[in-house]
Design an enzyme around this catalytic site. Structure first.
Site, PDB file in Angstrom:
ATOM      1  N   ARG A 126      27.726 -53.114  10.309  1.00  0.00           N
ATOM      2  CA  ARG A 126      28.604 -52.151   9.644  1.00  0.00           C
ATOM      3  C   ARG A 126      28.612 -52.526   8.169  1.00  0.00           C
ATOM      4  O   ARG A 126      29.126 -53.591   7.791  1.00  0.00           O
ATOM      5  CB  ARG A 126      30.012 -52.224  10.246  1.00  0.00           C
ATOM      6  CG  ARG A 126      31.018 -51.222   9.677  1.00  0.00           C
ATOM      7  CD  ARG A 126      32.328 -51.363  10.433  1.00  0.00           C
ATOM      8  NE  ARG A 126      33.391 -50.569   9.868  1.00  0.00           N
ATOM      9  CZ  ARG A 126      33.657 -49.306  10.191  1.00  0.00           C
ATOM     10  NH1 ARG A 126      32.898 -48.696  11.082  1.00  0.00           N
ATOM     11  NH2 ARG A 126      34.667 -48.659   9.635  1.00  0.00           N
ATOM     12  N   HIS A 153      26.916 -42.328  10.436  1.00  0.00           N
ATOM     13  CA  HIS A 153      27.762 -43.014  11.423  1.00  0.00           C
ATOM     14  C   HIS A 153      27.414 -42.489  12.820  1.00  0.00           C
ATOM     15  O   HIS A 153      28.221 -41.828  13.472  1.00  0.00           O
ATOM     16  CB  HIS A 153      29.229 -42.752  11.094  1.00  0.00           C
ATOM     17  CG  HIS A 153      30.183 -43.705  11.746  1.00  0.00           C
ATOM     18  ND1 HIS A 153      29.784 -44.797  12.499  1.00  0.00           N
ATOM     19  CD2 HIS A 153      31.543 -43.720  11.772  1.00  0.00           C
ATOM     20  CE1 HIS A 153      30.846 -45.441  12.939  1.00  0.00           C
ATOM     21  NE2 HIS A 153      31.924 -44.810  12.513  1.00  0.00           N
ATOM     22  N   GLN A 156      29.633 -42.939  16.144  1.00  0.00           N
ATOM     23  CA  GLN A 156      30.815 -42.075  16.226  1.00  0.00           C
ATOM     24  C   GLN A 156      30.453 -40.722  16.817  1.00  0.00           C
ATOM     25  O   GLN A 156      31.207 -40.149  17.608  1.00  0.00           O
ATOM     26  CB  GLN A 156      31.423 -41.889  14.839  1.00  0.00           C
ATOM     27  CG  GLN A 156      32.610 -40.927  14.801  1.00  0.00           C
ATOM     28  CD  GLN A 156      33.823 -41.451  15.551  1.00  0.00           C
ATOM     29  OE1 GLN A 156      34.252 -42.577  15.328  1.00  0.00           O
ATOM     30  NE2 GLN A 156      34.383 -40.633  16.439  1.00  0.00           N
ATOM     31  N   ASP A 247      37.271 -35.435   7.699  1.00  0.00           N
ATOM     32  CA  ASP A 247      37.274 -36.890   7.501  1.00  0.00           C
ATOM     33  C   ASP A 247      38.079 -37.171   6.247  1.00  0.00           C
ATOM     34  O   ASP A 247      38.437 -36.256   5.494  1.00  0.00           O
ATOM     35  CB  ASP A 247      35.835 -37.402   7.368  1.00  0.00           C
ATOM     36  CG  ASP A 247      35.724 -38.926   7.473  1.00  0.00           C
ATOM     37  OD1 ASP A 247      36.728 -39.581   7.827  1.00  0.00           O
ATOM     38  OD2 ASP A 247      34.647 -39.463   7.187  1.00  0.00           O
ATOM     39  N   CYS A 286      37.410 -38.706  12.950  1.00  0.00           N
ATOM     40  CA  CYS A 286      36.946 -40.009  13.436  1.00  0.00           C
ATOM     41  C   CYS A 286      37.980 -41.113  13.248  1.00  0.00           C
ATOM     42  O   CYS A 286      37.853 -42.180  13.851  1.00  0.00           O
ATOM     43  CB  CYS A 286      35.631 -40.386  12.755  1.00  0.00           C
ATOM     44  SG  CYS A 286      35.753 -40.644  10.976  1.00  0.00           S
ATOM     45  N   ARG A 314      34.927 -43.906  21.982  1.00  0.00           N
ATOM     46  CA  ARG A 314      34.063 -44.887  21.345  1.00  0.00           C
ATOM     47  C   ARG A 314      33.696 -45.992  22.321  1.00  0.00           C
ATOM     48  O   ARG A 314      32.557 -46.460  22.366  1.00  0.00           O
ATOM     49  CB  ARG A 314      34.753 -45.480  20.103  1.00  0.00           C
ATOM     50  CG  ARG A 314      34.872 -44.562  18.913  1.00  0.00           C
ATOM     51  CD  ARG A 314      33.527 -44.206  18.319  1.00  0.00           C
ATOM     52  NE  ARG A 314      32.775 -45.380  17.895  1.00  0.00           N
ATOM     53  CZ  ARG A 314      32.920 -45.986  16.720  1.00  0.00           C
ATOM     54  NH1 ARG A 314      33.795 -45.518  15.835  1.00  0.00           N
ATOM     55  NH2 ARG A 314      32.199 -47.040  16.404  1.00  0.00           N
TER      56      ARG A 314
END
Length: 338
Positions: A126, A153, A156, A247, A286, A314
Site C-alpha cells: 500500500r 485500488h 476495493q 470518494d 470505499c 473487503r
C-alpha cells in the site's frame, strides 16, 4: 520530512527478474474477465461459509505460509481485511512499515523485494507511488498484490462488485455513476466497467477528470464489454443509474493546498442527487467518508447506502483473492471446501 518521502524509487536500468507465472494482482486490467469472475465466485462461496459460523477454513490451507503487509500509507480496511483473511485461511501475517525497514534508510525497492521473497509467500503493498509497486513486482519472486496506489485500488473493486451483485444481481449491463474526483478509485471503476461489462458514467470537473492513459486503455478495449462515458454534470451521470459512487475529495496523496473543495462542491452526493437515480439505486463509498463534504449523512445512513456491506466484503474478496494467489492449481477447491 517524513520517512515516506525518503524512500528511493528504483533505478530505471535495473533488470527485471520474476518469472511471468507469478500470480501478481496489480490492476484489474492485467487479469481477464473470466478469472476475475472466478475470484468473486470464490469470495462469495467463502462468505456463505462465514455466515454459517465457519469463519476459519476447516482445512487451514495456508498453514505454514506468511503474507507480508507493507503499509506506507495509513490503513484500516486494507490491513484488517487482509490480516483476518489470511489468518482465517490458516496462514500468518507480518506487518511492515517504512519506519521499521531499511527502505527508509536508502535500500532500494528491488533489493527489498528480493530479500522479502526469501521470507514471505506473498506481499501486499500500500503506497503512494505506483512505480514502487511495479518495481517490487518486477524484482520479487513471490506474488505481489496492489493494496492501493495513487493510481488505482483494485482490491476495493472486488469488494464493490461483490456487494452490488449481492444486492442487485449481475452487474453486467447495469449503469454505475461516479461523482467527484477522477482519482485512483475512478481508475479502478473504469477498469471494472470494461472487465465486468457495465456502463460507467463519470461526472468530474474538467480539471479533475480521470487519467487519459486509463481512458485510452478503456477505448482500446472496445465497447462490446463495457462503456465509459464522461460528463461534467452529476445529474446527467446519476439519472437512471443503478448505483452511485463517490470518494473523498482529498486523497492521502493529494496536495492539501490545492483548492479541490472549490472545484468539487457541486458534486456532493445528497438526497436530491440520489433522487435522479433509479428508485432502487445503491450508494457506495470505499470509506473513510468525510460526511458533509462528498456525501451527506442522509445518504450515508439512508436506504440507498451499502457502504458497510462494502467494508465487510473487503474481507471476503481478500479471501477469494488470496485463494487464487496462493492456492496453486487447486485454488478453486478451497472455496468449495470452506
Amino acid at each position: 520530512m517524513s520517512s515516506l518521502l525518503q524512500i528511493p524509487l528504483p533505478e530505471p536500468d535495473v533488470v527485471a527478474g520474476p518469472a511471468p507465472a507469478l500470480r501478481h494482482f496489480l490492476d484489474l486490467r492485467d487479469r481477464d474477465a473470466a478469472l476475475l469472475r472466478e475470484i468473486l465466485d470464490a469470495a462469495a462461496a467463502m462468505k456463505r461459509a462465514h455466515r454459517t459460523g465457519r469463519r476459519a477454513h476447516p482445512r487451514r490451507p495456508f498453514d505454514g505460509l506468511t503474507l507480508g503487509l507493507m503499509l506506507e500509507k495509513p490503513s484500516t480496511r486494507t490491513r484488517v481485511s487482509f490480516e483476518v483473511a489470511m489468518r482465517q485461511l490458516g496462514g500468518d501475517v507480518v506487518v511492515l512499515s517504512p519506519r521499521d525497514m531499511q527502505l527508509g534508510r536508502g535500500e532500494t525497492i528491488a533489493d527489498t523485494g528480493r530479500v522479502l521473497s526469501r521470507f514471505l509467500d506473498a506481499l501486499v503493498l500500500r503506497t503512494d507511488r505506483a512505480a514502487k509497486l511495479q518495481a517490487l513486482a518486477r524484482h520479487a519472486t513471490i506474488p505481489v498484490i496492489n493494496g492501493l496506489t495513487e493510481v488505482s485500488h483494485p482490491v476495493q473493486l472486488l469488494a464493490d462488485i461483490l456487494t452490488f451483485e449481492e444486492h442487485r444481481g449481475p452487474i453486467a449491463g447495469r449503469v454505475v455513476a461516479w461523482c467527484g474526483d477522477g482519482n485512483n478509485m475512478a481508475t479502478s471503476w473504469i477498469e471494472a466497467a470494461v472487465r465486468f461489462g457495465f456502463t460507467l458514467r463519470l461526472a468530474t470537473p474538467p480539471a479533475l477528470r480521470p487519467r487519459q492513459d486509463v481512458l485510452d486503455w478503456a477505448a482500446s478495449e472496445g465497447t462490446g464489454t463495457g462503456r465509459v462515458e464522461l460528463v461534467t454534470d452529476p445529474r446527467a451521470a446519476v439519472r437512471g443509474a443503478d448505483c452511485v459512487v463517490t470518494d473523498t475529495w482529498t486523497s492521502m496523496s493529494d496536495d492539501p493546498a490545492e483548492n479541490r473543495r472549490g472545484r468539487l462542491e457541486g458534486y456532493q452526493v445528497n438526497a436530491a442527487l440520489m433522487g435522479e437515480a433509479r428508485p432502487d439505486a445503491l450508494f457506495m463509498h470505499c470509506l473513510p467518508a468525510h460526511r458533509g463534504e462528498e456525501v451527506t449523512d442522509e445518504v450515508m445512513e439512508g436506504p440507498w447506502s451499502v457502504v458497510f456491506d462494502e467494508a465487510e466484503n473487503r474481507l471476503h474478496a481478500q479471501k477469494g483473492l488470496l485463494a487464487w494467489t496462493l492456492g496453486g492449481a487447486g485454488w478453486r477447491d478451497l472455496a468449495e471446501a470452506a
